[in-house]
Design an enzyme around this catalytic site. Sequence first.
Site, mmCIF file in Angstrom:
data_model
loop_
_atom_site.group_PDB
_atom_site.id
_atom_site.type_symbol
_atom_site.label_atom_id
_atom_site.label_comp_id
_atom_site.label_asym_id
_atom_site.label_seq_id
_atom_site.Cartn_x
_atom_site.Cartn_y
_atom_site.Cartn_z
ATOM 1 N N GLY A 176 5.854 7.411 -43.451
ATOM 2 C CA GLY A 176 5.602 8.650 -44.175
ATOM 3 C C GLY A 176 4.636 9.583 -43.457
ATOM 4 N N GLY A 188 8.246 14.795 -35.163
ATOM 5 C CA GLY A 188 8.763 13.602 -34.483
ATOM 6 C C GLY A 188 9.715 12.841 -35.388
ATOM 7 C CG HIS A 189 8.154 10.888 -38.853
ATOM 8 N ND1 HIS A 189 6.907 11.425 -39.062
ATOM 9 C CD2 HIS A 189 7.959 9.568 -38.627
ATOM 10 C CE1 HIS A 189 5.996 10.464 -38.977
ATOM 11 N NE2 HIS A 189 6.598 9.332 -38.706
ATOM 12 C CD GLN A 201 3.541 -1.469 -39.530
ATOM 13 O OE1 GLN A 201 4.635 -1.768 -39.973
ATOM 14 N NE2 GLN A 201 3.400 -0.430 -38.705
ATOM 15 N N GLY A 226 11.627 5.843 -32.523
ATOM 16 C CA GLY A 226 11.078 6.775 -31.550
ATOM 17 C C GLY A 226 10.510 6.075 -30.318
ATOM 18 C CE LYS A 241 2.548 8.875 -30.859
ATOM 19 N NZ LYS A 241 2.090 7.782 -31.639
ATOM 20 C CD GLN A 247 7.239 0.572 -34.215
ATOM 21 O OE1 GLN A 247 6.242 0.228 -34.813
ATOM 22 N NE2 GLN A 247 7.816 1.743 -34.441
ATOM 23 C CB SER A 265 1.186 9.940 -39.532
ATOM 24 O OG SER A 265 2.595 9.991 -39.561
ATOM 25 N NE ARG A 266 -3.087 4.796 -37.400
ATOM 26 C CZ ARG A 266 -2.084 3.916 -37.377
ATOM 27 N NH1 ARG A 266 -1.079 4.075 -36.538
ATOM 28 N NH2 ARG A 266 -2.089 2.872 -38.184
#
Length: 306
Positions: free
Chosen positions: A55, A60-61, A85, A171, A173, A177, A210-211
Amino acid sequence: MTPREPPSTAAPATPPASVERLHGIELVRDPQAMQARMLASRRAGQRIVFVPTMGYLHEGHVSLLRRGRALGELLVLSIFVNPMQFGPTEDLSRYPRDLDGDLRKAATAGCDLAFLPEPAGLYPDGFQTQVQVTQVEKGLCGDQRPGHFIGVATVVLKLCNLVQPDLLLLGEKDYQQLQVLRRMARDLNLPVAVVGCPLVRDTDGVALSSRNAYLSPAERVQARVLSRALFAVRDAYADGERGSQALLAVAQAMLAREPALRLHYLELRDADTLATADPVLTRSAVLLVAGSIGTTRLLDNVILSG
Ligand code: AMP
């Protein structure tokens, strides 16, 4: 033995008018209802495209959603800030949230359905199963955040079992992951194609995250050093430099100029396997960087190929 038909409680492929909607997007909160809903869509022959997120959506999302829109009939977003996580000292409780804004943005990208589970729904009492991708999770963020990728792999497998997507969009990014989840999908024979999508940056070069919302205006300026260092390496690579140490030195010199940066790692890895890059690059490589500005942890990377 003839396989038995699954119970006929599955929701119809076209949802009834009573379904919850916001900004035109169908909302499903309950995991069992979600699985039944998606099973019905599969039976109706819809190609399901899935974009899992935590969220607080940004461009990017949205780029993943836009890409996904063209790839199937049912475009599904999930929003779940996954406690599994986050480490005990990390930012779980202050992770930014804005459901209304998220759905507004998702709607502009043509999202059909948002899955919005709660932690208790995905991790009921007695939950104890973990998915671990043992090699790819080593080093980089895996060392910085013990258990992080177990949490990521476990939740993404659970989400895939509920959403049952044909395509899973992730992504670049979060490069490690992406490789962890590609490996998981391959190793566990998930019937899903993993699609990696390019990293989206803000106009000042900073990778969207988001951060970034945690950064003060001054910190936001300081954060530019990460992408600048990566771009300098990309330029050196484009000029023909192939020595790993020489390329790393270009980035190190730039990063050292920003005293506000606490560097966690800067590493050159093979772009496909994430193995340490050869001393002289002959295959595609990825330069990955992580560091903190103030209390905000930032990630960035650049792919060196061609
Ligand atoms: P998150 O909400 O941070 O868990 O991210 C959800 C998905 O969006 C992951 O697949 C991320 O890699 C992807 N993503 C996040 N930021 C970006 C970005 N700046 N560019 C492209 N994809 C991104």
